[in-house]
Design an enzyme around this catalytic site. Structure first.
Site, PDB file in Angstrom:
ATOM      1  N   ASP A   1       0.863  -1.176   0.000  1.00  0.00           N
ATOM      2  CA  ASP A   1       0.000   0.000   0.000  1.00  0.00           C
ATOM      3  C   ASP A   1       0.901   1.227   0.000  1.00  0.00           C
ATOM      4  OD1 ASP A   1      -2.370   1.686   0.550  1.00  0.00           O
ATOM      5  OD2 ASP A   1      -1.441   1.890   2.532  1.00  0.00           O
TER       6      ASP A   1
ATOM      7  N   ASP B   1      -1.107  -0.111   6.083  1.00  0.00           N
ATOM      8  CA  ASP B   1      -1.377   0.543   7.364  1.00  0.00           C
ATOM      9  C   ASP B   1      -2.857   0.519   7.724  1.00  0.00           C
ATOM     10  OD1 ASP B   1      -2.554   3.745   6.953  1.00  0.00           O
ATOM     11  OD2 ASP B   1      -1.985   2.557   5.219  1.00  0.00           O
TER      12      ASP B   1
ATOM     13  N   ASN C   1      -8.802  -1.132   5.922  1.00  0.00           N
ATOM     14  CA  ASN C   1      -9.489  -1.269   4.644  1.00  0.00           C
ATOM     15  C   ASN C   1      -8.776  -2.250   3.721  1.00  0.00           C
ATOM     16  OD1 ASN C   1     -11.646   0.694   4.996  1.00  0.00           O
ATOM     17  ND2 ASN C   1     -10.037   2.234   4.984  1.00  0.00           N
TER      18      ASN C   1
ATOM     19  N   ASP D   1      -0.156   5.060   0.764  1.00  0.00           N
ATOM     20  CA  ASP D   1      -0.349   6.133   1.747  1.00  0.00           C
ATOM     21  C   ASP D   1      -0.161   5.638   3.168  1.00  0.00           C
ATOM     22  OD1 ASP D   1      -0.959   7.622  -0.458  1.00  0.00           O
ATOM     23  OD2 ASP D   1      -3.121   7.587  -0.161  1.00  0.00           O
TER      24      ASP D   1
ATOM     25  N   LYS E   1      -8.733  -3.663  -4.278  1.00  0.00           N
ATOM     26  CA  LYS E   1      -7.290  -3.911  -4.217  1.00  0.00           C
ATOM     27  C   LYS E   1      -6.998  -5.406  -4.228  1.00  0.00           C
ATOM     28  CE  LYS E   1      -5.294   0.079  -1.818  1.00  0.00           C
ATOM     29  NZ  LYS E   1      -4.465   0.472  -0.651  1.00  0.00           N
TER      30      LYS E   1
ATOM     31  N   THR F   1      -2.607   0.990  -4.680  1.00  0.00           N
ATOM     32  CA  THR F   1      -3.139   2.194  -4.059  1.00  0.00           C
ATOM     33  C   THR F   1      -4.388   2.696  -4.760  1.00  0.00           C
ATOM     34  OG1 THR F   1      -2.614   4.536  -3.589  1.00  0.00           O
ATOM     35  CG2 THR F   1      -1.528   3.536  -5.482  1.00  0.00           C
ATOM     36  N   ALA F   2      -5.203   3.433  -4.000  1.00  0.00           N
ATOM     37  CA  ALA F   2      -6.375   4.087  -4.580  1.00  0.00           C
ATOM     38  C   ALA F   2      -5.996   5.362  -5.319  1.00  0.00           C
ATOM     39  CB  ALA F   2      -7.388   4.408  -3.482  1.00  0.00           C
TER      40      ALA F   2
END
Length: 320
Positions: free
Chosen positions: A73, A248, A251, A75, A225, A180-181
């Site tokens: 991930d 982290d 979600n 962020d 994801k 990542t989004a």
């Protein structure tokens, strides 16, 4: 009565009593030190015997295992804060935003941060506002600007600890992907700058190299994801049971649950609890005030697109 004097303790002077106390303490110290030394030697022998009989801990990541890969991930896992937040700062600096767009676009982000839940209506509004900003711009233009913004705002925000984890997989000959989004273009720039294999990110539709203002599918967030990792693993011939994933956020539990080696990195409260219950490995590279923020709701889905506008709004207010 004089005959009983031998039963009465002989009175000694203060100096003599001090000498006696000192000698007694020294003798006790000598005996206890000998006992402690014997115990240490015995413990050392037990440890050496245990090491000889215990199976060696398997190497991880396994060098040369080309059916394994690592998924990170972005962020707050690889980078401090949200990548799109910093990207938004750069776009605002380059006058991509109008005041009316700022107010409308920031509202959904603020609401989400306060509520801590993902209301579909607010997410739709935030997504549409974000896409309206890039609509009509060329993909190549945003990529070029993204390179500049990385140097301005992102390069110094990479977590060294997480970067080292990624490098360990690369050194073992494995591929390392960001998941990542954030827009795939932004994620690809970061992956390239860090020397990673590539990136999975939210895909905005473009025709002839120009953004249309629509997404392909939905935000790459939560279960999406996991689906992206599953699809990439199938295409790359990877064994997910031998792969690792790092995040982290709670979600990303669907993605973490896919692999054989899940890691909670700088975890939020829910992920930390989940990881401990399942004995997942934890890594926390935050200190002090940053670590104390672990319980604050993270704007994972909406924030991926709306964070940049929130930053821009703050900058606009400061300038006023």
């Amino acid at each position: 009565m004089a005959a009983l004097g031998w039963l009465t303790p002989r009175r000694r002077s203060a100096t003599a009593r001090s000498v006696l106390a000192g000698e007694a303490a020294a003798e006790a110290a000598r005996k206890t030190s000998q006992q402690l030394e014997r115990e240490r030697e015995e413990a050392l022998r037990r440890d050496e015997a245990a090491e000889e009989t215990a199976p060696a801990e398997p190497e991880f990541p396994v060098a040369g295992d080309t059916e394994a890969a690592a998924f990170f991930d972005l962020d707050n896992t690889v980078m401090q804060g949200a990548a799109i937040f910093h990207f938004g700062r750069g776009l605002y600096k380059r006058k991509f935003f109008q005041r009316r767009e700022l107010a409308r676009f920031a509202w959904a982000q603020v609401w989400f941060r306060l509520a801590g839940v993902e209301d579909p209506e607010h997410m739709q509004e935030a997504r549409d506002s974000a896409l309206s900003i890039v609509k009509g711009h060329r993909v190549s233009e945003l990529m070029s600007i993204g390179e500049e913004i990385y140097d301005e705002y992102m390069a110094d925000r990479i977590w060294p600890g997480t970067r080292a984890l990624a490098q360990a997989h690369l050194d073992a000959g494995q591929k390392v992907w960001l998941v990542t989004a954030a827009p795939v273009e932004t994620a690809t720039i970061i992956a390239r700058r860090l020397g990673l294999t590539g990136a999975l990110g939210t895909v905005a539709e473009s025709v002839d190299g120009v953004y249309t203002g629509r997404l392909v599918g939905e935000l790459l967030h939560g279960p999406a994801k996991a689906e992206a990792v599953r699809a990439l693993a199938a295409a790359e011939g990877l064994d997910l049971a031998r792969c690792a994933a790092y995040s982290d956020s709670h979600n990303d539990i669907p993605m973490l649950s896919l692999v054989g080696h899940p890691y909670a990195v700088n975890p939020d409260t829910k992920l930390r609890r989940h990881a401990r219950e399942r004995e997942w490995r934890l890594r926390d590279y935050r200190t002090g005030r940053k670590a104390a923020k672990v319980g604050i709701p993270a704007a994972a889905g909406v924030g991926a697109l709306a964070g940049g506008t929130a930053a821009a709004l703050a900058l606009h207010r400061r300038r006023r």
